[in-house]
Design an enzyme around this catalytic site. Structure first.
Site, PDB file in Angstrom:
ATOM      1  N   ASP A   1       0.917  -1.108  -0.063  1.00  0.00           N
ATOM      2  CA  ASP A   1       0.086   0.380   0.111  1.00  0.00           C
ATOM      3  C   ASP A   1       0.667   1.163   0.087  1.00  0.00           C
ATOM      4  O   ASP A   1       1.914   1.355   0.802  1.00  0.00           O
ATOM      5  CB  ASP A   1      -1.117  -0.201   1.297  1.00  0.00           C
ATOM      6  CG  ASP A   1      -2.216   1.616   1.415  1.00  0.00           C
ATOM      7  OD1 ASP A   1      -2.260   2.276   0.790  1.00  0.00           O
ATOM      8  OD2 ASP A   1      -1.534   1.956   2.585  1.00  0.00           O
TER       9      ASP A   1
ATOM     10  N   ASP B   1       0.275   5.315   1.164  1.00  0.00           N
ATOM     11  CA  ASP B   1       0.262   5.923   2.011  1.00  0.00           C
ATOM     12  C   ASP B   1       0.472   5.208   3.359  1.00  0.00           C
ATOM     13  O   ASP B   1      -0.646   3.915   3.918  1.00  0.00           O
ATOM     14  CB  ASP B   1      -0.284   6.977   1.783  1.00  0.00           C
ATOM     15  CG  ASP B   1      -1.186   7.385   0.822  1.00  0.00           C
ATOM     16  OD1 ASP B   1      -0.310   9.028   1.107  1.00  0.00           O
ATOM     17  OD2 ASP B   1      -1.599   7.664  -0.536  1.00  0.00           O
TER      18      ASP B   1
END
Length: 220
Positions: free
Chosen positions: A11, A13
């Protein structure tokens, strides 16, 4: 028996990049424009993974259907685009992890719910070149649906269960689990105060990105 892995996908952020400082700046800049004092950075950091709508709700105590919500959201996104990558950087330990992956001929990629409009220039500004980048623009169903990981597997020329997926949100782990990927919960990420990481049922949990390397070694 664990299946040997061929790639690690992150992922973006709160897992791969610490982008919170830029969001702290732009949300407080927007509050300043609206005549409001700055918010505590911790509250903003813990909300980043929930997206722009959640940040507007945090910053202005508005629901999505409230009058004035949408103009604030659009202005927040404009400010973010103007200040993209000003303070963002990979989390401590990520650089060593990428070196390890390269040394072991393992691919790496990004699977994020951040639109391509922001993801591509952010990665470019930081001179990062993943082997694949999956954004909501590239799939019909975003995380937690497993489509992102199926697409990553296609692009990386492997099976989904040959990819470790690392994320800091329940939707990341659900996405990986549904696709059959080994999963790692990044407890160092943007975790809401009411989240219980253990409830996500990830295969592994790390408190620092450096802890990912020995986990990956266990799948080689």
């Amino acid at each position: 028996m664990k299946k040997p892995i061929k790639a690690v996908v992150f992922d973006l952020d709160g897992t791969f990049l610490d982008t919170a400082p830029d969001f702290v700046y732009v949300l407080n800049k927007l509050r300043e424009e609206e005549g409001l004092p700055p918010l505590d950075s911790t509250a903003i950091r813990n909300t980043v993974s929930h997206g722009a709508r959640a940040l507007v709700t945090l910053g202005f105590q508005l629901a999505e259907d409230d009058e004035g919500f949408e103009p604030l959201r659009l202005r927040l996104l404009d400010l973010y685009a103007e200040h993209l990558a000003v303070s963002s950087a990979p989390f401590d330990g990520i650089a060593d992890l990428l070196t390890f992956l390269q040394d072991n001929q393992l691919a790496w990629g990004i699977a994020t719910n951040k639109p391509e409009l922001y993801t591509t220039p952010l990665l470019a500004a930081l001179k990062l070149t993943p082997d694949c980048v999956i954004c909501p623009d590239h799939v019909e169903q975003s995380k937690p649906h497993p489509e992102s990981m199926y697409l990553a597997a296609e692009l990386l020329k492997c099976q989904a269960n040959e990819i470790i997926y690392v994320g800091d949100h329940a939707r990341d782990i659900e996405c990986g689990r549904q696709a059959g990927c080994p999963t790692i919960a990044a407890a160092y990420g943007y975790i809401s105060h009411d989240d219980n990481i253990d409830d996500w049922q990830a295969d592994h949990r790390v408190e620092h990105a450096r802890e990912i390397i020995p986990i990956v070694k266990g799948y080689l």
